[in-house]
Design a protein around this motif. Sequence first.
Motif, PDB file in Angstrom:
ATOM      1  N   VAL A   3     -21.893  39.054   6.886  1.00  0.00           N
ATOM      2  CA  VAL A   3     -23.180  39.743   6.937  1.00  0.00           C
ATOM      3  C   VAL A   3     -23.992  39.262   8.114  1.00  0.00           C
ATOM      4  CG1 VAL A   3     -23.313  40.260   4.495  1.00  0.00           C
ATOM      5  CG2 VAL A   3     -24.113  38.061   5.308  1.00  0.00           C
ATOM      6  N   ARG A   5     -26.799  37.710  10.008  1.00  0.00           N
ATOM      7  CA  ARG A   5     -27.644  36.600   9.601  1.00  0.00           C
ATOM      8  C   ARG A   5     -29.104  36.962   9.747  1.00  0.00           C
ATOM      9  NH1 ARG A   5     -25.323  30.737  11.094  1.00  0.00           N
ATOM     10  NH2 ARG A   5     -23.461  30.910   9.843  1.00  0.00           N
ATOM     11  N   ILE A  18     -28.621  39.020  13.270  1.00  0.00           N
ATOM     12  CA  ILE A  18     -27.629  38.821  14.345  1.00  0.00           C
ATOM     13  C   ILE A  18     -26.327  39.502  13.958  1.00  0.00           C
ATOM     14  CG2 ILE A  18     -26.212  37.090  15.515  1.00  0.00           C
ATOM     15  CD1 ILE A  18     -28.426  35.117  15.193  1.00  0.00           C
ATOM     16  N   LYS A  20     -22.208  39.818  15.397  1.00  0.00           N
ATOM     17  CA  LYS A  20     -21.201  39.405  16.376  1.00  0.00           C
ATOM     18  C   LYS A  20     -20.246  40.569  16.651  1.00  0.00           C
ATOM     19  CE  LYS A  20     -17.398  36.137  17.122  1.00  0.00           C
ATOM     20  NZ  LYS A  20     -16.664  34.972  16.612  1.00  0.00           N
ATOM     21  N   ASP A  54     -15.896  35.629  27.584  1.00  0.00           N
ATOM     22  CA  ASP A  54     -17.280  35.522  28.062  1.00  0.00           C
ATOM     23  C   ASP A  54     -18.242  35.992  26.983  1.00  0.00           C
ATOM     24  OD1 ASP A  54     -16.978  34.408  30.544  1.00  0.00           O
ATOM     25  OD2 ASP A  54     -16.804  36.327  31.584  1.00  0.00           O
ATOM     26  N   PHE A  55     -19.440  35.485  27.083  1.00  0.00           N
ATOM     27  CA  PHE A  55     -20.423  35.734  26.032  1.00  0.00           C
ATOM     28  C   PHE A  55     -21.710  36.303  26.617  1.00  0.00           C
ATOM     29  CE2 PHE A  55     -24.086  33.770  23.771  1.00  0.00           C
ATOM     30  CZ  PHE A  55     -23.947  34.408  22.563  1.00  0.00           C
ATOM     31  N   LYS A  56     -22.199  37.351  26.004  1.00  0.00           N
ATOM     32  CA  LYS A  56     -23.498  37.900  26.416  1.00  0.00           C
ATOM     33  C   LYS A  56     -24.332  38.219  25.182  1.00  0.00           C
ATOM     34  CE  LYS A  56     -22.172  40.050  30.803  1.00  0.00           C
ATOM     35  NZ  LYS A  56     -22.815  39.039  31.643  1.00  0.00           N
ATOM     36  N   LYS A  68     -30.167  41.030  17.108  1.00  0.00           N
ATOM     37  CA  LYS A  68     -29.586  40.338  18.261  1.00  0.00           C
ATOM     38  C   LYS A  68     -28.071  40.532  18.225  1.00  0.00           C
ATOM     39  CE  LYS A  68     -31.093  36.352  19.951  1.00  0.00           C
ATOM     40  NZ  LYS A  68     -31.327  34.927  20.232  1.00  0.00           N
ATOM     41  N   GLN A  70     -24.524  39.556  19.544  1.00  0.00           N
ATOM     42  CA  GLN A  70     -23.718  38.565  20.274  1.00  0.00           C
ATOM     43  C   GLN A  70     -22.455  39.281  20.716  1.00  0.00           C
ATOM     44  OE1 GLN A  70     -22.924  35.410  17.537  1.00  0.00           O
ATOM     45  NE2 GLN A  70     -24.968  34.528  17.715  1.00  0.00           N
ATOM     46  N   TRP A  72     -18.951  39.475  22.742  1.00  0.00           N
ATOM     47  CA  TRP A  72     -17.890  38.612  23.269  1.00  0.00           C
ATOM     48  C   TRP A  72     -16.884  39.490  24.017  1.00  0.00           C
ATOM     49  CZ3 TRP A  72     -18.138  33.267  22.673  1.00  0.00           C
ATOM     50  CH2 TRP A  72     -19.129  32.803  21.793  1.00  0.00           C
ATOM     51  N   ALA A  86      -9.009  33.372  18.573  1.00  0.00           N
ATOM     52  CA  ALA A  86      -9.808  32.326  17.915  1.00  0.00           C
ATOM     53  C   ALA A  86     -11.261  32.765  17.758  1.00  0.00           C
ATOM     54  CB  ALA A  86      -9.748  31.031  18.728  1.00  0.00           C
ATOM     55  N   TYR A  87     -11.651  33.763  18.524  1.00  0.00           N
ATOM     56  CA  TYR A  87     -13.046  34.226  18.471  1.00  0.00           C
ATOM     57  C   TYR A  87     -13.225  35.447  17.576  1.00  0.00           C
ATOM     58  CZ  TYR A  87     -13.840  30.918  22.209  1.00  0.00           C
ATOM     59  OH  TYR A  87     -13.938  29.757  22.941  1.00  0.00           O
ATOM     60  N   ARG A  89     -12.871  35.444  14.451  1.00  0.00           N
ATOM     61  CA  ARG A  89     -13.431  34.998  13.174  1.00  0.00           C
ATOM     62  C   ARG A  89     -14.935  35.299  13.110  1.00  0.00           C
ATOM     63  NH1 ARG A  89     -14.459  29.602  11.042  1.00  0.00           N
ATOM     64  NH2 ARG A  89     -14.060  28.800  13.122  1.00  0.00           N
ATOM     65  N   CYS A 213     -29.546  31.708  23.440  1.00  0.00           N
ATOM     66  CA  CYS A 213     -28.359  31.939  22.615  1.00  0.00           C
ATOM     67  C   CYS A 213     -28.738  32.609  21.307  1.00  0.00           C
ATOM     68  CB  CYS A 213     -27.649  30.631  22.323  1.00  0.00           C
ATOM     69  SG  CYS A 213     -27.041  29.871  23.808  1.00  0.00           S
TER      70      CYS A 213
ATOM     71  N   ASN B 282     -29.849  26.255  18.057  1.00  0.00           N
ATOM     72  CA  ASN B 282     -29.171  27.530  17.828  1.00  0.00           C
ATOM     73  C   ASN B 282     -28.140  27.491  16.705  1.00  0.00           C
ATOM     74  OD1 ASN B 282     -30.060  29.486  20.043  1.00  0.00           O
ATOM     75  ND2 ASN B 282     -29.641  27.618  21.194  1.00  0.00           N
ATOM     76  N   PHE B 286     -25.228  31.083  14.933  1.00  0.00           N
ATOM     77  CA  PHE B 286     -23.797  31.321  15.128  1.00  0.00           C
ATOM     78  C   PHE B 286     -23.031  31.091  13.830  1.00  0.00           C
ATOM     79  CE2 PHE B 286     -25.395  30.751  19.343  1.00  0.00           C
ATOM     80  CZ  PHE B 286     -24.663  31.641  20.100  1.00  0.00           C
ATOM     81  N   GLN B 298     -21.462  27.738  28.094  1.00  0.00           N
ATOM     82  CA  GLN B 298     -21.472  28.804  29.108  1.00  0.00           C
ATOM     83  C   GLN B 298     -22.858  28.913  29.744  1.00  0.00           C
ATOM     84  OE1 GLN B 298     -19.501  32.607  28.155  1.00  0.00           O
ATOM     85  NE2 GLN B 298     -21.184  33.648  29.188  1.00  0.00           N
TER      86      GLN B 298
END
Lengths: 213, 429
Positions: A3, A5, A18, A20, A54-56, A68, A70, A72, A86-87, A89, A213, B282, B286, B298
């Motif tokens: 869910v 956050r 947030i 992802k 990379d992350f934005k 927000k 996130q 990737w 690995a990302y 998750r 972040c 933060n 995450f 990063q």
Amino acid sequence: MSVARNSTASGGKNYDSIMKILLVGDSGVGKSCLLVRFVEDRFNPSFITTIGIDFKIKTVDINGKKVKLQLWDTAGQERFRTITTAYYRGAMGIILVYDVTDERTFNNIRQWFTTVTEHANDDAQLLLVGNKSDMDTRVVSREQGETLAAELGLPFVESSAKDDDNVNEIFFTLTKLIQDKIDANTVSTGNGKGGNININSSSAKSSSKSNCC
Amino acid sequence: MTKRLGASEQHNDDTGPAGFEQSSVMINNEQYKKLKCKVIDVMLKTKDVVTLSMLGGTNLGFVDATHRRLSWSLLLSKQFKRDAAHETIAEHPDENQVKLDCARSFGTVADENWRTRLQMFQETLICRLLRRNHKLRYYQGYHDIVSIFVNVFVDRENIDSNDHNTLLACLEAFTLLYLRDFMMDSLHFAIDQIRLIPSIVKLQDKGLVDTLKLDNLEPFYAISSILTVFSHNFKPKELDNSLIFSIFDFVISSQSMLVPLVMYSKFILKNKDRLLKETNHNSENFLNNTDLIHAVLQRCLSISNEGPDPQWTSILNETRVDYKSGRFLLPKLASLVNEYSPLITTASHSCFNSGPRVRYYTETVNGLLDKAIELNGVRKHLETTADVDKLYRQHSVLFKLFPKVNDMPLAVKASLVLLVVSLIYQLQE
């Protein structure tokens, strides 16, 4: 499902939730270009290759709520999959991208779909994107894209990062679908009340950009 | 800017020349460059490789493109001697990927026409190298390294020349001696290398590693920096003075792929306060620690587009000082990386005085490459560090006991592996 956050009062946060989101697909299909168009509203055909991941960040306004995102971005070369998976998750949304001018990238979507279903959360919302729709050298038709999307049970968007065509729609459609899932989920954290998302470019353009972040 | 010759190497590139002689004469930046070029010229003429490699590890490295290409050429030719090349026209399986990546290279070159020519040159160069070395596999990021070599060796006057053999020889030597771990058909040896980073940090600040739980997550945040020797992070903006050229000067001069790993570890240590503050601030944004640490690092790594980056200039200088004085703090590499890795064979120097430099020949390097490819076939099916540790220990023992093991039939090899495994097991018991 994973869910979104809720932000808490602490830390002076400037958002309500947030999400992802991951972009995957073969090398050179335009994942980074889509992301840069969405986050920074610019396009560079010789945009640098993504090595690894990379992350934005981009915060969007959805029905008066600040979400927000996130975002990737992943390397397309097969050998990087050890790293990029690995990302997966916790990803709530995954965008599978192919290039409408390169049939190989379209054919590889099934493999990407398998990788995603193996590594991502069961309830992650997926979305299929055919990018570079502005090109005259198209070899994959919109109908082929729609048929594959229907077969895999995914929503589908054709886009052009170069012409800024349907780019915001990709991210806002996905965000709305995730929000709808959250709203439908009885264990929702309650952050997604009134999940109607204002999907229009003006909303996207006016959304805030954050270096945090 | 005025510089003091002979000042401590802890000065950064803007404040001191990190002396190659003892003096307190004050000179400005341009005088320093001119003087250093003269010294490099003498070393090139006399083929004084030891002094030349010392100069490459001081401020501004080899100063400009002209001196850099001559110095790299001399140093790399002393490190690697290739047999007559076997040129082949057989296409390499990774050429399509090369094409895709080269089309996105040289993004900082403003002149579109010149950028396109550089991209085409780069693609031809990489394909030629791969065709000469068919066992190497191309990875995304290798093109960033090649772009540094192209920047040093190629200009508008010579790009159309048919003779780029010196560039090819240098690139080939660097690839075969320094990058073998990355040029397998998987990134597992590269992952082994980046796993050294938290171990190196831990030797200096265990508390930081414990607090950030760096031990418990894969250091994938470092993969682009290490795979590209920072050339993905630092795109050259100004031919002669960009930091990335100084980094390559130092790596080639020291003949050490430990340098990028030590530099990245120093980057983490240097950003300790910021890392602790931002991860704390933060943590609830995450879903897991992997995402949190990656995002924060990063952000710390973000490079300023304005002038030389003082943080990285300082990190490079500190690494040079540690290398010169033999203060690289490293874990025992034997069970952490494969025994054919450049880190413990062809690019393994951990200090300036770490013994005589060895010149490698094609046969030796090809032997290391073949063995590494074979071991990678087993390694890539292992996930945990414990499994990898076990494999490398067993393999190391096997080869020490039976140096001719590679020539043995598979059944004999398998028996030996079982024997060694049972021996180790009994020893552990």
